[in-house]
Design an enzyme around this catalytic site. Structure first.
Site: not given
Ligand code: ADP
Length: 594
Positions: A273, A405, A481, A579
């Site tokens: 990435e 997981k 992992d 803003h």
């Protein structure tokens, strides 16, 4: 002396995996271009004077000679003198004009010429030009190590040579023998099971090569691009991967120094990435400039929860009370701890669903991530319990109350692996200069995005901007992992203005960082090198568990850096604009003190 000309698009468009012929064309173009560049570099090198001076000299020479010649020709036309009769000064001016023209063309014209050379691919350029990741900040960080495109001299990067068998030119596969050919045929026909090759041949690399070739033939699909050579297949046998046919390459970048608990770390991150490493790097810089971050390890214990069934809920409850009775803990831990000198039982937490009982065992695991260790201990206890609870039906050693997981509230609340909190106070000046935003904007964005936005989305442990980006990259680099990224990335990021609202207090709280420095993928050569970089390789002999605990704190510190940087990029890019747009403030938020 270096010519600091940006690489042309043509030079950047090299793409691995193109047909060999187009690679050759590309390669020739590259060589030609590099020779051209080298020629002009060498010319400048000979002069041994700064580039801007030589450029100035040749510019002056060019325009002076041109002016002189024009002036002379006008004079000749006015006096009707023949144009072809040249004086010594005319000849000198013509030579100077040609020489300076060649120099200027060589220096400034090459970029233009290269840009019109046909390109091998447009895809690469698109990727080059379109930077729409929301943590794109590399340009803001002027430090040289940034891995983004702007920091890379692509003219120096050789393209990967695609070989017919798919590996890189540095690792061309060894040819297959006649014996291999026979085995490949028997694997393709099904008479030799593919999984049995390692055991049959006693040579893991050869087994992988044969399996790969058999797979290409039987599937009719090419594995070109997936390298075979350059990997130790023995090291994964029976531990990391079955039936290998090659390996995937992932680049490793480094972010740092990360100044954590008084020490500096250079953090390896394996990722594809773009700008992730650069972003984390910028966060590290902000932390460093503010005096560093500190961590606290809140707990350290791996869990496993088997599910057992009884004929009634009351019988299941009996076992629950037995397991949770402090009087029984000593005998249970004696049984549990038999499996490993590092695995020490900490507690058992039970949950009941009807007549089914879920027992969540937690134990310390030294420097191992500990899944195997805790499972062995649990098995010991289950065997032991069968004597007093013979009607206990063991349904599974893992009943998902562990929980491994999968996103689960039990990990978020109780923790799993290492629970770490990391904090830092980022100075107002650093927020402004390094992160290009301000404290008020960051605090507000954190509240609206990481806290409120995540609540609106109903996240579980996802009160952060991109913890999983950093966790995954470090996990892959260090042999953890990667599937445990699910719960290891649980993180709540908090931001608060402190010191009279001037500075920023930022913290990340991560209850389930599951890491180890022994076992699993940590022992493989590349991963072990990355652990070594952090000085946490292998088992810590003096204080078992210290290496894996340190690694967990580094993960948390890196996440802090990543959060800081991405949140700042968002605050600077979007929040301030909004803003102004919605007129909540008539001032440019980036220019006012909070
Ligand atoms: P995991 O439990 O993480 O799946 P393993 O099953 O491979 O990992 O266990 C780690 C192995 O390393 C065990 O056999 C253990 O005895 C050994 N070991 C050696 N030193 C240590 C240490 N300091 N901490 C934990 N385990 C260690």
């Amino acid at each position: 002396m270096d010519i600091r000309r940006p690489p042309s698009k043509a030079m950047r468009s090299g793409k691995a995996g193109e047909p060999f012929k187009s690679y050759q064309n590309y390669s020739n173009n590259m060589k030609q271009q590099q020779q051209n560049l080298k020629a002009s570099s060498d010319a400048v090198l000979l002069l041994r004077v700064p580039l801007y001076i030589t450029n100035g000299i040749f510019f002056t020479l060019f325009f002076s000679a041109a002016y002189f010649l024009l002036h002379r020709w006008r004079e000749k036309i006015r006096t009707s003198a023949p144009l072809h009769i040249l004086s010594l000064s005319d000849i000198a001016a013509i030579v100077s004009l040609i020489a300076s023209f060649i120099y200027l063309l060589g220096f400034f014209g090459i970029g233009f010429l290269l840009s019109i050379i046909p390109r091998a691919s447009h895809d690469h350029e698109d990727a080059w030009d379109v930077h729409n990741n929301d943590h794109l900040i590399a340009k803001e960080d002027s430090r040289p190590p940034g891995p983004c495109a702007a920091a890379i001299d692509y003219s120096l990067v050789p393209p990967v040579l695609p070989c017919t068998n798919g590996s890189s030119n540095a690792a061309a596969p060894l040819p297959l023998s006649q014996d291999d050919e026979e085995i490949i045929k028997s694997v393709v026909s099904g008479s030799t099971p593919s999984y049995s090759l390692e055991a049959k041949l006693g040579d893991c690399r050869r087994a992988a090569a044969i399996r790969r070739e058999a797979l290409q033939r039987s599937s009719g699909r090419s594995l070109e691009g997936l390298p075979l050579e350059g990997f130790d297949y023995d090291s994964i046998l029976g531990q990391c991967c079955e039936m290998p046919v090659g390996y995937v390459q992932i680049p490793v970048g480094v972010a740092g120094p990360l100044f954590l608990d008084g020490k500096e770390y250079t953090v390896p991150m394996a990722t594809t990435e773009g700008c992730l490493v650069a972003s984390t790097n910028r966060g590290c810089k902000a932390i460093y400039a503010s005096g560093g971050a500190t961590t606290v390890l809140l707990r350290d214990g791996m869990t496993r929860a088997p599910v057992v069934r009884f004929s009634s809920a009351s019988r299941a409850a009996e076992l629950k009370f037995f397991l949770e009775d402090p009087l029984n803990f000593e005998s249970l831990s004696l049984v549990f701890n038999r499996s490993s000198r590092f695995g020490k039982l900490q507690y058992i937490k039970c949950a009941i669903a009807g007549k089914n009982l879920y027992m969540r065992f937690s134990c310390s695991t030294g420097d191992a991530m500990g899944m195997n260790m805790v499972s062995k201990g649990v098995q010991n206890v289950l065997d032991f319990l069968q004597d007093d609870f013979p009607d206990m039906d063991v349904i599974g050693i893992s009943g998902n109350f562990c929980s491994d997981k999968k996103p689960a509230a039990v990990n978020w609340i109780e923790g799993r692996g290492k629970s770490v909190v990391c904090e830092a106070i980022i100075k107002e000046e650093v927020v402004r200069k390094v992160l290009k935003t301000n404290v008020a904007a960051l605090v507000e964005l954190n509240m609206l995005k990481n806290l409120t936005g995540s609540a609106v989305a109903g996240v579980l442990g996802g009160f952060n901007a991109h913890a999983s980006n950093i966790v995954s990259a470090i996990y892959i680099a260090t042999g953890q992992d990667p599937a445990q990224n699910v719960e290891s990335s649980h993180c709540i990021t908090m931001m608060e203005a402190v010191n009279d609202g001037k500075d920023l207090h930022i913290s990340v709280t991560m209850p389930s960082i599951e890491v180890g420095t022994v076992g699993g993928g940590t022992q493989l050569a590349s991963q072990s090198a990355c652990l070594n970089l952090l000085d946490v390789k292998g088992a810590n002999r003096d204080s078992p568990g210290s290496n894996s605990r340190l690694l967990a704190t580094i993960v948390a510190g890196s996440v802090l850096a990543g959060e800081l940087s991405l949140m700042s990029a968002l605050a600077a890019g979007q929040l301030v604009k909004s803003h102004l747009k919605y007129n909540r403030s008539s001032k440019d938020m980036s220019k006012i003190s909070p």
